[in-house]
Structures are given as structure tokens and as C-alpha cells.
Design an enzyme around this catalytic site. Structure first.
Site, PDB file in Angstrom:
ATOM      1  N   GLU A 148       0.797  -1.236   0.000  1.00  0.00           N
ATOM      2  CA  GLU A 148       0.000   0.000   0.000  1.00  0.00           C
ATOM      3  C   GLU A 148       0.826   1.282   0.000  1.00  0.00           C
ATOM      4  OE1 GLU A 148      -2.807  -0.423   3.213  1.00  0.00           O
ATOM      5  OE2 GLU A 148      -3.813  -2.114   2.256  1.00  0.00           O
ATOM      6  N   ASN A 162       2.211  -4.587  -3.362  1.00  0.00           N
ATOM      7  CA  ASN A 162       0.808  -4.986  -3.219  1.00  0.00           C
ATOM      8  C   ASN A 162      -0.008  -3.743  -2.880  1.00  0.00           C
ATOM      9  OD1 ASN A 162      -1.075  -7.281  -2.835  1.00  0.00           O
ATOM     10  ND2 ASN A 162      -1.053  -6.755  -0.649  1.00  0.00           N
ATOM     11  N   HIS A 169     -10.146  -6.052  -2.545  1.00  0.00           N
ATOM     12  CA  HIS A 169     -11.210  -5.950  -1.537  1.00  0.00           C
ATOM     13  C   HIS A 169     -12.345  -5.169  -2.195  1.00  0.00           C
ATOM     14  CE1 HIS A 169      -8.819  -7.689   1.612  1.00  0.00           C
ATOM     15  NE2 HIS A 169      -7.833  -6.851   1.365  1.00  0.00           N
ATOM     16  N   GLU A 223      -5.837 -10.631  -2.148  1.00  0.00           N
ATOM     17  CA  GLU A 223      -6.672 -10.521  -0.935  1.00  0.00           C
ATOM     18  C   GLU A 223      -8.155 -10.455  -1.286  1.00  0.00           C
ATOM     19  OE1 GLU A 223      -5.290  -7.376   1.703  1.00  0.00           O
ATOM     20  OE2 GLU A 223      -3.190  -7.788   1.240  1.00  0.00           O
ATOM     21  N   ASP A 245     -11.906 -10.391  -1.608  1.00  0.00           N
ATOM     22  CA  ASP A 245     -13.203 -10.585  -0.967  1.00  0.00           C
ATOM     23  C   ASP A 245     -14.162  -9.566  -1.564  1.00  0.00           C
ATOM     24  OD1 ASP A 245     -12.478  -8.258   0.531  1.00  0.00           O
ATOM     25  OD2 ASP A 245     -12.046  -9.418   2.337  1.00  0.00           O
TER      26      ASP A 245
HETATM   27  C1  XIL Z   1      -6.158  -7.087   7.840  1.00  0.00           C
HETATM   28  C2  XIL Z   1      -6.372  -8.337   8.668  1.00  0.00           C
HETATM   29  O1  XIL Z   1      -7.156  -9.253   7.944  1.00  0.00           O
HETATM   30  C3  XIL Z   1      -7.048  -7.981   9.979  1.00  0.00           C
HETATM   31  O2  XIL Z   1      -7.141  -9.113  10.832  1.00  0.00           O
HETATM   32  C4  XIL Z   1      -6.260  -6.883  10.684  1.00  0.00           C
HETATM   33  O3  XIL Z   1      -6.957  -6.480  11.854  1.00  0.00           O
HETATM   34  C5  XIL Z   1      -6.054  -5.696   9.767  1.00  0.00           C
HETATM   35  O4  XIL Z   1      -5.428  -6.126   8.572  1.00  0.00           O
HETATM   36  N1  XIL Z   1      -4.945  -4.969   3.345  1.00  0.00           N
HETATM   37  C6  XIL Z   1      -3.892  -5.766   3.748  1.00  0.00           C
HETATM   38  C7  XIL Z   1      -4.076  -6.734   4.848  1.00  0.00           C
HETATM   39  O5  XIL Z   1      -2.839  -5.753   3.081  1.00  0.00           O
HETATM   40  O6  XIL Z   1      -2.899  -6.920   5.593  1.00  0.00           O
HETATM   41  C8  XIL Z   1      -5.210  -6.340   5.756  1.00  0.00           C
HETATM   42  O7  XIL Z   1      -5.415  -7.408   6.684  1.00  0.00           O
HETATM   43  C9  XIL Z   1      -6.451  -6.034   4.966  1.00  0.00           C
HETATM   44  C10 XIL Z   1      -6.213  -4.891   4.014  1.00  0.00           C
END
Ligand code: XIL
Length: 315
Positions: free
Chosen positions: A131, A172, A208, A236, A238
Site C-alpha cells: 500500500e 501490493n 477488496h 486478498e 473478498d
Molecule cells: C487485515 C487483517 O485481515 C485484519 O485481521 C487486521 O486487523 C487488519 O489487517 N490490506 C492488507 C491486509 O494488506 O494486511 C489487511 O489485513 C487487509 C487490508
């Protein structure tokens, strides 16, 4: 046939899931997670982050990370390392901004080389930098950028390469699923790293996403990254909805999962897809996005949702 087996049969390297240490006491959960026909790859959701691995300067703790790495090895699953340098989940000794540029450079080097070195030989790919960008494509003004400018990115990548020459090194980010200012900024960064001979192997697209609100042209955007000579992974995935769950939302979610999977499926350089945990029981979404949830392909009772069939249809 399981999702990983299906992905492999379609030329992908893996289909995987994130997981987290507290969930591993749930035996029903673990038995699905550990089925390597379903998941051929796992990512630790938290336990390799900076706050977990170097809570105070020079003191490294790998206990929880090792649990996930050992689980992957036992299951015959690939491991994605997540992550070396990120603005979040940073211990306050780092985020405090108390260090001058040479000192912070050395802190980044030590952190990346120690963490990546600890898992040398066990990790397929590392999210070395997580990020780095704001949504408008400018650099995020975190402690690393504020102290070092963009140089911290090369520092982290070079330290990671030296520590594990066989790991694929990724940057990422989220909101780079479709074309736009942030994706363009990522492409500019990748080009510039390559021009400077800085090691960079992949772009991680977090994904996400929101049901019914996918960006257009996901496939074209993946192709634009691939054209730079890097591999791409959906890291990641979802797809959340505003609760309560309805049949209509589940049907749209199924379509949306299919859209993302097929965008990756259609680009050879897109090597794999990771969902950010497989079940709504352990999704990070409800605690992060108020009123939203049900983002995963398995429900909170570990039963497959229509989204699961969307994934199958996408390959
Ligand atoms: C999230 C985890 O899933 C949670 O358990 C934690 O509280 C916060 O982080 N982007 C990312 C991940 O790169 O590391 C994050 O994971 C979600 C957003």
C-alpha cells in the site's frame, strides 16, 4: 474437484486463502483450509507483519508466523509472505518518526532482511511493500515516505532479494483492480524500478471489492501490469455487501467473483488468486466496514455460498 486443483488444471499456479493464528484452534475450519485440493497456497493475515515480527527494535519474534509457515509446509501449500513494509500495524517505535534518514534506511534493511531471511526457502512470494499509494496515485505520506521519499521501496526490495534470492518480490495495493490514477502510479513505479535495476517480480492486486460495484476492465488492467514484464496475483480477494444478506445480493456476488477470476484466468501472467480468508466466520470485513459483511465464498457455518460456484465458473 477443489478450487486449487481446478486452477492448476487451467494453467494457474495456485488458488489460496489467507488465514490467521487464532482461527487455527477451529478444527472444522482447519480441515477445509488444509485440503490442498481446495487451497494450494496460504497467506498469514497478520502474523508476519512488522508489529508481530519486530515489536521492539532488533527483537524479532517469529512464533506465530512459523505456525502458518509450518502449516503450509505440512499441507504441501505455497506460502505468500505478507508483508515487510507497510504504514499499518507498525509498532510505535517505527511510526514515531524519531529516526533520521540513514537510521530509518538501516531499520528497513534490517527488518526486511531478517524477516525474509528467516523464511528463506519457504516462501513463494513476498509482499515486500504494501500500500505505497494514495487513491489519487500520489505516494502515501507515511513515516517511510516522509523520511526517505520513494527510496525506501528500493531499499526494501534489495534487502529482500539478498535475503531470499528465490522468493518473488511483490508490491501490493488496493484500488488497483481497474484502470485509474492509482494503477497508473503503480505502473510508473514498476517501470522506474526496472529501469534502475531494482528487483521487482510482481504486482499484487488486493481486490477488496464491493458487490455490484466492480471496476470495469479488470482484465485490461491486469494486462497493463503484465506488459511491464512482471507477474500479477490477486492477493486478498473478498467481495463485501451491505447486510442483511439477500438472495439477490448473493447472486450478484456470484457474478462478481466469476468476473474477477476470469479476468485473472484470461491473462497468462496472472499466476494465482488468494481470498482474504475463505469463510465469513473469520473475515476482517464486518469489524472494518460498519454494516457490511458476507464477503467470502463460504458462509459463517463453513458452507459454500453461490460465490463458490462463481469462482468455479470463472476458471
Ligand atoms: C487485515 C487483517 O485481515 C485484519 O485481521 C487486521 O486487523 C487488519 O489487517 N490490506 C492488507 C491486509 O494488506 O494486511 C489487511 O489485513 C487487509 C487490508
Amino acid at each position: 474437484v477443489g478450487l486449487h486443483t481446478l486452477a492448476k488444471s487451467k494453467g494457474k499456479l495456485y488458488f489460496g486463502s489467507a488465514t490467521d493464528n487464532p482461527e487455527l484452534s477451529d478444527t472444522a475450519y482447519v480441515s477445509i483450509l488444509s485440503d490442498n485440493t481446495i487451497f494450494g497456497q496460504i497467506t498469514p493475515g497478520n502474523s508476519m507483519k512488522w508489529d508481530a515480527t519486530e515489536p521492539s527494535r532488533g527483537t524479532f519474534t517469529f512464533t506465530n508466523g512459523d505456525v502458518i509457515a509450518n502449516l503450509a509446509a505440512k499441507n504441501g501449500q505455497l506460502l505468500r509472505g505478507h508483508n515487510c513494509v507497510w504504514h499499518n500495524q507498525l509498532p510505535s517505535w517505527v511510526s514515531s518518526g524519531n529516526f533520521d534518514a540513514p537510521t530509518l534506511t538501516s531499520i528497513v534493511q534490517t527488518h526486511c532482511s531478517t524477516v525474509v531471511g528467516h523464511y528463506k526457502g519457504q516462501v513463494y512470494s513476498w509482499d515486500v511493500v504494501n500500500e505505497p499509494f494514495n487513491d489519487d496515485g500520489t505516494y502515501r505520506t507515511d513515516v517511510f515516505y516522509n523520511t526517505l521519499g520513494t527510496a525506501y521501496i528500493a531499499t526494501a526490495l534489495q534487502a529482500a532479494r539478498a535475503a531470499d534470492p528465490d522468493a518473488k518480490l511483490y508490491i501490493n495495493d488496493y484500488n488497483i483492480e481497474g484502470p485509474g490514477a492509482k494503477s497508473t502510479a503503480m505502473q510508473t513505479l514498476i517501470k522506474s524500478l526496472k529501469d534502475q535495476g531494482v528487483p521487482i517480480d510482481g504486482v499484487g492486486i488486493q481486490a477488496h471489492l464491493i458487490v455490484g460495484a466492480l471496476p470495469g476492465n479488470i482484465q485490461q488492467n491486469i494486462e497493463a501490469f503484465a506488459a511491464l514484464g512482471v507477474e500479477v496475483a490477486i492477493t486478498e480477494l473478498d467481495i463485501r455487501m451491505t447486510l442483511p444478506v439477500t438472495d439477490a445480493l448473493l447472486a450478484q456476488q456470484k457474478k462478481d467473483y466469476q468476473t474477477v477470476i476470469s479476468a485473472c484466468q484470461n491473462v497468462a501472467a496472472c499466476v494465482g488468486i488468494t481470498i482474504w480468508d475463505y469463510t465469513d466466520k473469520y473475515s476482517w470485513v464486518p469489524s472494518t466496514f460498519s454494516g457490511q459483511g458476507a464477503a467470502c465464498p463460504w458462509d459463517a457455518n463453513l458452507l459454500k455460498k453461490p460465490a463458490y460456484d462463481g469462482i468455479v465458473a470463472g476458471f
